[in-house]
Design an enzyme around this catalytic site. Structure first.
Site, short mmCIF file in Angstrom:
data_model
loop_
_atom_site.label_atom_id
_atom_site.label_comp_id
_atom_site.label_asym_id
_atom_site.label_seq_id
_atom_site.Cartn_x
_atom_site.Cartn_y
_atom_site.Cartn_z
N CYS B 244 0.84 -1.20 0.00
CA CYS B 244 0.00 0.00 0.00
C CYS B 244 0.88 1.25 0.00
CB CYS B 244 -0.85 -0.05 1.27
SG CYS B 244 -2.01 1.28 1.47
N ASN B 253 5.86 -3.26 0.05
CA ASN B 253 6.41 -4.49 0.63
C ASN B 253 7.94 -4.53 0.64
OD1 ASN B 253 3.95 -6.00 1.09
ND2 ASN B 253 3.71 -6.03 -1.13
#
Lengths: 311, 311
Positions: B244, B253
């Site tokens: 996100c 990530n």
């Protein structure tokens, strides 16, 4: 946790030397002075500002004396210069009033030392001993740096005992701060933890400084592992500038703003204003005219106020 | 050291869901299958391969059933799918033989949960309870994920007790693995250490999974802190794909290849072939036609043989 985590740390900003040296284009002296003064406003108490290397070898730093004379920094800032050899030291001592500490260095790897400065390790240690005496006689703080402390691309693993043996000899020369450089980003946090555990035992009373690279993305992790082992002194570069790119094209130094963000979020006091560190890194990005690679330049500090309006 | 560091870990590769979902262009089904099979060859035993979301909301994952039916993976690989709601579960159970585990989720932050899936946390927990029963009845492994476990951009800090309370309820529903997501990259290693210390005490017998983002460059550090607190289960995304991006434009990530590089260098067994993980990430880079941001894609594994010929 048996963590020996300190409540505060000192971070030396090395971008003006280690970073600017690795830029493809020579940065204008006025720009260097402006950027260093931005760092001074962010609260750094230690900045590496120049290196007395041969201008034909590293033209990026040939204006060292002008930079030293031109910068206006708070009196709380200790200005450090890197001294590669006795000729460099001659030049540095000619402007002795413009800096506060001098750093001598060697590589723990024989091959790296040869390739870097064309000297055997023992020759370098003899040179460093002579320089150490002159630096101390000049009333300067003496620092020493051991490159490839955590591994060498030419020799592989470097025995811990060899690295700490060199450190002990620097301490005997009068160095009150010894830096361990992960010159080509080969450290891992398990080894860093063991390394600093052993180093603090063998070098009581000496300030030990951690200098990591982010070559495989784990530079901050190594800094955290050193912190948990009791390390209170770190080096990093604003904007993630500089560092030895081995393998070619890879990143070098850890970014100061990312390091400060992590430590401050942990509750470890850096004495720095993170917003102003990020501002200095963004100013460097603007001056250099290319996108820098630190994360905090883009993401900014963590916002704990919960005021984000939307994704 | 009082480290509870395990000697081996399991890493779930989430790129095929969490990564592909965030790509601006929809990736062709054949490309997805090829990349997932590359990951299978690298040795992963857990891969998140699909999500049963509405195709009009997330067109990037609308071919989930074709992907599930098309991939050929070693029998050692557990194929995980994300289930957002009962309609998604209906669709998943229609192809039940093509996957092995299902993940339900909630956000620890009321505001984030509302913005993400337009439901209150308690509504979601009731829905999740009903879905958990159906998932277990279908003979599937049940996983649960708690988003914003380490902080929320809308609400700031989320009390540890609230997060672990939700985790206990998922364990009561029959989840044997519970993931804690640092959805917007607000965790720091000191908090992570405390968090997992408390979580392991309150949730004995449940596998706890760490999912960090690299928003401010400290994603790997948080993974290391979780490891040192005893965590044996991690999630990451090859090529540093997805996650996100909050604040907008920031990275998400942590990169699987950087995580594997760090753990393997530490001597922690991941069961993975780092060269093949890097190869899969480079293949993704080539398929997507843009430079990915992981460090190991560029730097490669650490070379301890000392065979580098020159800088």
């Amino acid at each position: 946790m048996s963590s020996r985590r300190p409540s505060s740390v000192v971070i030396r900003e090395v971008g003006p030397r280690d970073g600017f040296q690795n830029e493809p284009e020579v940065i204008a002296t006025a720009d260097k002075i402006r950027l260093i003064e931005s760092l001074g406003r962010a609260g750094f108490t230690r900045i590496e500002v120049a290196s007395f290397v041969r201008p034909d070898v590293i033209p990026q730093l040939s204006d060292g004396v002008e930079v030293l004379k031109g910068i206006h920094l708070p009196s709380t800032v200790s200005r450090m210069v890197l001294i590669p050899n006795s000729r460099g030291l001659d030049n540095a001592l000619a402007v002795r009033e413009y800096f506060d500490e001098a750093s001598i260095f060697v590589s723990a790897s024989e091959t790296h030392n040869l390739k870097n400065i064309n000297r055997a390790v023992e020759q370098t240690m003899a040179d460093d001993k002579a320089m150490a005496t002159r630096i101390l006689d000049a009333g300067l703080k003496l620092d020493a740096v051991i490159a490839t402390s955590f591994g060498c691309p030419y020799e592989g693993k470097i025995p811990l005992d060899r690295v700490l043996g060199l450190a002990e000899r620097f301490a005997e020369m009068g160095a009150t701060e010894i830096g361990f450089g992960d010159t080509t980003g080969m450290a891992n946090p398990a080894y860093v933890s063991d390394f600093f555990g052993a180093a603090f035992e063998r070098l009581p009373g000496v300030e030990l400084t951690a200098h990591f690279h982010n070559t495989r993305g784990q530079g901050l992790t190594n800094a955290y592992a050193a912190l948990e082992a009791g390390c209170e002194s770190f080096e990093s570069s604003f904007g993630e500038l500089g560092g030895c790119p081995v393998p070619a094209g890879s990143t070098g130094n850890i970014a100061t703003e990312d390091l400060v963000s992590m430590f401050e979020e942990m509750g470890v006091d850096t004495g720095l204003d993170l917003d102003l560190v990020i501002a200095a890194a963004r100013e460097a990005q603007s001056t250099l005219g290319r996108k820098l690679t630190s994360h905090s330049i883009l993401a900014g500090p963590v916002d704990w106020t919960g005021t984000l309006v939307d994704h």
